[in-house]
Design an enzyme around this catalytic site. Structure first.
Site, PDB file in Angstrom:
ATOM      1  N   SER A  50     -35.876 -33.986  28.873  1.00 45.14           N
ATOM      2  CA  SER A  50     -37.324 -33.812  28.973  1.00 45.14           C
ATOM      3  C   SER A  50     -38.031 -34.526  27.811  1.00 45.14           C
ATOM      4  CB  SER A  50     -37.654 -32.319  29.033  1.00 45.14           C
ATOM      5  OG  SER A  50     -38.953 -32.101  29.508  1.00 45.14           O
ATOM      6  N   ASP A 166     -36.946 -31.945  35.882  1.00 44.91           N
ATOM      7  CA  ASP A 166     -36.736 -31.705  34.453  1.00 44.91           C
ATOM      8  C   ASP A 166     -35.289 -31.287  34.141  1.00 44.91           C
ATOM      9  OD1 ASP A 166     -36.807 -30.045  31.878  1.00 44.91           O
ATOM     10  OD2 ASP A 166     -38.842 -30.856  31.930  1.00 44.91           O
TER      11      ASP A 166
END
Length: 292
Positions: A50, A166
């Site tokens: 991320s 993510d």
């Protein structure tokens, strides 16, 4: 932005840096890298999830952490999450992808993993089955966009017939990934995972951003416990009081990363075998403040 060589390495040990997710909290990674550079600790491998993939990927490509720092210091939260556009959205994602894509394109453009002078891997999650996907080939831009695609916030990214989101849902702090790359010493930076004790904290159920942030942090806490065992040093900047959208406090968050590295400096120097750079009187004073 200049592509440049790093400082001359002062240790034969291969050093890996694993950078976790956390939205704006991940700006602490910038401070961590600055402080490591200033201490003469050169990074040989980087893995990121991320926001950690964004910061880590940019540094792996350019070795220019100051360009990234200046970019974020001159951004406001509304530049990344424009509220007028958010209110107009009618699909499943809360935010437009375009501002984030423009931000990524500033640094990555058409670059590929092979262009990185520091070997780099980014982590994402397969939407269909939750599998961890470690990306090391192809477009940096697409890989990092996939790694930061938090559900409900950004739309998933399709790469090689997989829909990816993510990486925090599979591997929040990928210490094991950077270890597998060949690192002798792994420095893991965790800016997000925490156990949410509802007896000590009142959850604000009227704030969807608070719910998302707290829930993800709790998931990351459980998932990261195992992978952090692969780290030799775990650095946890004091940024949990910030929300994942707190880009208006970039300077404070970046400084928290620097401060935490200084707090761990003795351990870092001992385990990496790297020599610290010559210190100014101001540096010595800061070390004194943070020494045990």
């Amino acid at each position: 932005m200049n592509l440049k060589n790093g400082p001359e390495k002062s240790s034969s040990k291969k050093i890996g840096l694993a950078l976790g997710g956390g939205g704006a909290r991940g700006l602490a990674h910038i401070g961590v890298i600055k402080a490591l550079e200033n201490a003469g600790i050169q990074i040989d491998y980087i893995s990121g999830t991320s926001m950690g993939a964004l910061v880590g990927g940019f540094y792996a490509l350019t070795k220019d952490i100051y360009f990234l720092e200046n970019l974020f210091l001159n951004l406001k939260g509304k530049d990344i999450f424009p509220m007028k556009d958010i209110l107009k959205r009618k699909n499943s994602a809360l935010f437009r992808d375009e501002p984030v894509m423009r931000l990524l394109e500033t640094g990555f453009k058409d670059k590929k993993f092979d262009d990185c002078p520091i070997p780099f891997k980014a982590v994402a999650t397969d939407v269909s089955n939750g599998d961890e996907i470690v990306m090391e080939n192809g477009s940096l831009l697409n890989a990092i966009r996939a790694s930061i695609s938090l559900p409900l916030i950004f739309t998933p990214v399709k790469i090689e017939n997989r829909m990816l989101m993510d990486g925090g849902f599979a591997n929040p702090v990928p210490a094991d990934v950077v270890r597998s790359m060949g690192a002798d010493v792994v420095i893991a930076v965790d800016v997000s995972s925490k156990w949410l004790n509802i007896t000590e904290k009142e959850i604000n159920f009227s704030n969807i951003y608070s719910i998302i942030s707290d829930t993800l942090s709790t998931v990351e806490y459980q998932l990261s416990k195992k992978t952090l065992e692969q780290a030799d040093i775990v650095v946890k900047p004091l940024v949990l009081s910030h929300s994942w959208m707190d880009f208006d406090h970039s300077r404070e968050i970046i400084k928290a990363g620097e401060d935490e590295v200084k707090y761990h400096m003795k351990e870092l120097v001992e385990k990496t075998g790297c020599l610290k750079s010559p210190q100014t009187l101001a540096d010595k004073f800061v070390d004194f403040l943070f020494s045990g």
